[in-house]
Design a protein around this motif. Structure first.
Motif, PDB file in Angstrom:
ATOM      1  N   THR A  54       0.830  -1.208   0.000  1.00 26.88           N
ATOM      2  CA  THR A  54       0.000   0.000   0.000  1.00 26.88           C
ATOM      3  C   THR A  54       0.862   1.255   0.000  1.00 26.88           C
ATOM      4  O   THR A  54       0.587   2.212  -0.742  1.00 26.88           O
ATOM      5  N   LYS A  55       1.940   1.255   0.794  1.00 22.33           N
ATOM      6  CA  LYS A  55       2.844   2.412   0.819  1.00 22.33           C
ATOM      7  C   LYS A  55       3.521   2.591  -0.536  1.00 22.33           C
ATOM      8  O   LYS A  55       3.656   3.715  -1.033  1.00 22.33           O
ATOM      9  N   ALA A  56       3.923   1.487  -1.159  1.00 22.10           N
ATOM     10  CA  ALA A  56       4.552   1.565  -2.483  1.00 22.10           C
ATOM     11  C   ALA A  56       3.588   2.176  -3.495  1.00 22.10           C
ATOM     12  O   ALA A  56       3.980   3.007  -4.319  1.00 22.10           O
ATOM     13  N   ILE A  57       2.323   1.792  -3.428  1.00 26.26           N
ATOM     14  CA  ILE A  57       1.304   2.319  -4.341  1.00 26.26           C
ATOM     15  C   ILE A  57       1.084   3.812  -4.087  1.00 26.26           C
ATOM     16  O   ILE A  57       0.934   4.590  -5.030  1.00 26.26           O
ATOM     17  N   GLU A  58       1.082   4.210  -2.813  1.00 19.03           N
ATOM     18  CA  GLU A  58       0.944   5.636  -2.498  1.00 19.03           C
ATOM     19  C   GLU A  58       2.088   6.439  -3.119  1.00 19.03           C
ATOM     20  O   GLU A  58       1.868   7.534  -3.641  1.00 19.03           O
ATOM     21  N   LEU A  59       3.300   5.891  -3.052  1.00 24.02           N
ATOM     22  CA  LEU A  59       4.466   6.591  -3.587  1.00 24.02           C
ATOM     23  C   LEU A  59       4.520   6.549  -5.109  1.00 24.02           C
ATOM     24  O   LEU A  59       5.001   7.489  -5.737  1.00 24.02           O
ATOM     25  N   ASN A  60       4.048   5.449  -5.672  1.00 22.43           N
ATOM     26  CA  ASN A  60       4.095   5.276  -7.126  1.00 22.43           C
ATOM     27  C   ASN A  60       2.854   4.507  -7.573  1.00 22.43           C
ATOM     28  O   ASN A  60       2.857   3.274  -7.594  1.00 22.43           O
ATOM     29  N   PRO A  61       1.797   5.225  -7.934  1.00 25.80           N
ATOM     30  CA  PRO A  61       0.547   4.558  -8.324  1.00 25.80           C
ATOM     31  C   PRO A  61       0.673   3.658  -9.561  1.00 25.80           C
ATOM     32  O   PRO A  61      -0.236   2.897  -9.850  1.00 25.80           O
ATOM     33  N   LYS A  62       1.789   3.712 -10.259  1.00 27.26           N
ATOM     34  CA  LYS A  62       1.978   2.868 -11.442  1.00 27.26           C
ATOM     35  C   LYS A  62       2.712   1.568 -11.126  1.00 27.26           C
ATOM     36  O   LYS A  62       3.053   0.816 -12.023  1.00 27.26           O
ATOM     37  N   THR A  63       2.960   1.296  -9.845  1.00 25.26           N
ATOM     38  CA  THR A  63       3.714   0.106  -9.473  1.00 25.26           C
ATOM     39  C   THR A  63       2.827  -1.140  -9.511  1.00 25.26           C
ATOM     40  O   THR A  63       2.112  -1.434  -8.571  1.00 25.26           O
ATOM     41  N   VAL A  64       2.872  -1.834 -10.612  1.00 26.62           N
ATOM     42  CA  VAL A  64       2.053  -3.030 -10.807  1.00 26.62           C
ATOM     43  C   VAL A  64       2.362  -4.068  -9.739  1.00 26.62           C
ATOM     44  O   VAL A  64       1.459  -4.713  -9.201  1.00 26.62           O
ATOM     45  N   ASP A  65       3.637  -4.219  -9.411  1.00 27.49           N
ATOM     46  CA  ASP A  65       4.026  -5.195  -8.389  1.00 27.49           C
ATOM     47  C   ASP A  65       3.370  -4.885  -7.050  1.00 27.49           C
ATOM     48  O   ASP A  65       3.014  -5.799  -6.303  1.00 27.49           O
ATOM     49  N   GLY A  66       3.222  -3.605  -6.741  1.00 34.17           N
ATOM     50  CA  GLY A  66       2.565  -3.217  -5.495  1.00 34.17           C
ATOM     51  C   GLY A  66       1.118  -3.673  -5.448  1.00 34.17           C
ATOM     52  O   GLY A  66       0.658  -4.213  -4.442  1.00 34.17           O
ATOM     53  N   TYR A  67       0.389  -3.477  -6.537  1.00 35.10           N
ATOM     54  CA  TYR A  67      -1.010  -3.899  -6.583  1.00 35.10           C
ATOM     55  C   TYR A  67      -1.135  -5.418  -6.470  1.00 35.10           C
ATOM     56  O   TYR A  67      -1.994  -5.936  -5.744  1.00 35.10           O
ATOM     57  N   LEU A  68      -0.271  -6.130  -7.182  1.00 29.45           N
ATOM     58  CA  LEU A  68      -0.303  -7.589  -7.129  1.00 29.45           C
ATOM     59  C   LEU A  68       0.033  -8.086  -5.733  1.00 29.45           C
ATOM     60  O   LEU A  68      -0.664  -8.958  -5.189  1.00 29.45           O
ATOM     61  N   LEU A  69       1.066  -7.545  -5.135  1.00 26.44           N
ATOM     62  CA  LEU A  69       1.470  -7.950  -3.790  1.00 26.44           C
ATOM     63  C   LEU A  69       0.364  -7.653  -2.783  1.00 26.44           C
ATOM     64  O   LEU A  69       0.055  -8.497  -1.929  1.00 26.44           O
ATOM     65  N   ARG A  70      -0.249  -6.495  -2.901  1.00 29.24           N
ATOM     66  CA  ARG A  70      -1.320  -6.151  -1.960  1.00 29.24           C
ATOM     67  C   ARG A  70      -2.506  -7.091  -2.123  1.00 29.24           C
ATOM     68  O   ARG A  70      -3.051  -7.589  -1.135  1.00 29.24           O
ATOM     69  N   ALA A  71      -2.883  -7.377  -3.354  1.00 27.37           N
ATOM     70  CA  ALA A  71      -4.019  -8.279  -3.587  1.00 27.37           C
ATOM     71  C   ALA A  71      -3.733  -9.675  -3.029  1.00 27.37           C
ATOM     72  O   ALA A  71      -4.586 -10.265  -2.345  1.00 27.37           O
ATOM     73  N   LEU A  72      -2.562 -10.203  -3.309  1.00 31.30           N
ATOM     74  CA  LEU A  72      -2.220 -11.538  -2.805  1.00 31.30           C
ATOM     75  C   LEU A  72      -2.150 -11.565  -1.281  1.00 31.30           C
ATOM     76  O   LEU A  72      -2.636 -12.506  -0.644  1.00 31.30           O
ATOM     77  N   SER A  73      -1.543 -10.549  -0.714  1.00 31.50           N
ATOM     78  CA  SER A  73      -1.404 -10.500   0.744  1.00 31.50           C
ATOM     79  C   SER A  73      -2.751 -10.391   1.429  1.00 31.50           C
ATOM     80  O   SER A  73      -3.011 -11.070   2.423  1.00 31.50           O
ATOM     81  N   LYS A  74      -3.612  -9.548   0.891  1.00 33.93           N
ATOM     82  CA  LYS A  74      -4.941  -9.396   1.490  1.00 33.93           C
ATOM     83  C   LYS A  74      -5.779 -10.655   1.290  1.00 33.93           C
ATOM     84  O   LYS A  74      -6.541 -11.039   2.169  1.00 33.93           O
ATOM     85  N   ALA A  75      -5.626 -11.314   0.160  1.00 30.77           N
ATOM     86  CA  ALA A  75      -6.364 -12.562  -0.073  1.00 30.77           C
ATOM     87  C   ALA A  75      -5.965 -13.614   0.952  1.00 30.77           C
ATOM     88  O   ALA A  75      -6.811 -14.357   1.453  1.00 30.77           O
ATOM     89  N   LEU A  76      -4.699 -13.660   1.274  1.00 34.16           N
ATOM     90  CA  LEU A  76      -4.230 -14.634   2.259  1.00 34.16           C
ATOM     91  C   LEU A  76      -4.621 -14.262   3.678  1.00 34.16           C
ATOM     92  O   LEU A  76      -4.529 -15.078   4.577  1.00 34.16           O
ATOM     93  N   GLN A  77      -5.074 -13.030   3.874  1.00 32.42           N
ATOM     94  CA  GLN A  77      -5.618 -12.606   5.154  1.00 32.42           C
ATOM     95  C   GLN A  77      -7.138 -12.766   5.169  1.00 32.42           C
ATOM     96  O   GLN A  77      -7.805 -12.280   6.063  1.00 32.42           O
ATOM     97  N   ASN A  78      -7.671 -13.419   4.143  1.00 36.32           N
ATOM     98  CA  ASN A  78      -9.127 -13.578   3.954  1.00 36.32           C
ATOM     99  C   ASN A  78      -9.818 -12.245   3.759  1.00 36.32           C
ATOM    100  O   ASN A  78     -10.951 -12.048   4.161  1.00 36.32           O
ATOM    101  N   ASP A  79      -9.156 -11.314   3.126  1.00 38.73           N
ATOM    102  CA  ASP A  79      -9.691  -9.985   2.833  1.00 38.73           C
ATOM    103  C   ASP A  79      -9.687  -9.810   1.321  1.00 38.73           C
ATOM    104  O   ASP A  79      -9.000  -8.958   0.776  1.00 38.73           O
ATOM    105  N   VAL A  80     -10.439 -10.655   0.626  1.00 38.60           N
ATOM    106  CA  VAL A  80     -10.389 -10.662  -0.830  1.00 38.60           C
ATOM    107  C   VAL A  80     -10.901  -9.361  -1.445  1.00 38.60           C
ATOM    108  O   VAL A  80     -10.553  -9.044  -2.573  1.00 38.60           O
ATOM    109  N   ALA A  81     -11.652  -8.590  -0.730  1.00 36.14           N
ATOM    110  CA  ALA A  81     -12.163  -7.334  -1.275  1.00 36.14           C
ATOM    111  C   ALA A  81     -11.129  -6.210  -1.165  1.00 36.14           C
ATOM    112  O   ALA A  81     -11.327  -5.147  -1.720  1.00 36.14           O
ATOM    113  N   GLY A  82      -9.998  -6.463  -0.503  1.00 33.98           N
ATOM    114  CA  GLY A  82      -9.063  -5.384  -0.203  1.00 33.98           C
ATOM    115  C   GLY A  82      -8.004  -5.154  -1.244  1.00 33.98           C
ATOM    116  O   GLY A  82      -7.078  -4.405  -1.000  1.00 33.98           O
ATOM    117  N   GLY A  83      -8.003  -5.808  -2.403  1.00 34.16           N
ATOM    118  CA  GLY A  83      -6.955  -5.631  -3.406  1.00 34.16           C
ATOM    119  C   GLY A  83      -7.007  -4.312  -4.019  1.00 34.16           C
ATOM    120  O   GLY A  83      -6.146  -3.692  -4.470  1.00 34.16           O
TER     121      GLY A  83
END
Length: 182
Positions: A153-182
């Motif tokens: 999330t911090k990486a995305i705030e600093l660089n909204p074009k960071t595809v890796d940040g979005y992917l990492l956040r989605a995967l991490s939140k999914a593993l926290q059972n927060d599938v809506a949080g990507g």
């Protein structure tokens, strides 16, 4: 040097050989040779030249760092880490050395050490989104998904074009059972 700047490495090597013939201990000529061979992807000869340099100037952190880059290119990650450890004993806040060592720690599976280096990098260079993404990946590998999501999330705030940040956040939140949080 002009030959090196123009990518004419064979010609540069000829000039460097001339300089070494005049002064066989010309460290700068060996540095140039190491650089030429590195760019030519002849890592064995590059390393041999840089080993000569480091033997003749063992306290020079730049030369030790250059040797570490060659070792990394050759796939000797543990040798490269050892070199970066030496550099960081001399220059504990050198961002390039920390980044390289943290990356290598991740490659060899030492994710705790990678996180520790990325913690320092985030402190030294807090506006670099890559440090957050990379620390997040290391936290992800340690199954610290809330930390990974926070870094993403911090990486995305600093660089909204960071595809890796979005992917990492989605995967991490999914593993926290927060599938809506990507």
């Amino acid at each position: 040097q002009e030959h090196m700047r123009n990518g004419q490495y064979q010609q540069a090597l000829l000039r460097l050989d001339e300089a070494k013939a005049i002064d066989p201990k010309n460290v700068i000529a060996y540095v140039g040779e190491a650089v030429c061979y590195f760019h030519m992807r002849n890592y064995g000869r590059s390393l041999a030249a840089m080993e000569f340099v480091v033997r003749n100037d063992p306290e020079n952190a730049v030369y030790i760092g250059n040797r570490s880059m060659i070792l990394q290119a050759m796939g000797d990650n543990f040798g490269a880490i050892e070199g970066w450890n030496t550099v960081l004993k001399k220059l504990p806040e050198e961002i390039g050395a920390l980044s390289s060592r943290a990356f290598l720690y991740g490659l060899v599976g030492n994710h705790k050490a990678a996180v520790a280096d990325y913690d320092v990098l985030v402190r030294l260079d807090p506006m670099n989104s890559l440090h957050y993404v990379n620390r997040g990946v290391a936290n992800y590998k340690l199954q610290k998904w809330p930390d990974a999501a926070r870094d993403a999330t911090k990486a995305i705030e600093l660089n909204p074009k960071t595809v890796d940040g979005y992917l990492l956040r989605a995967l991490s939140k999914a593993l926290q059972n927060d599938v809506a949080g990507g």
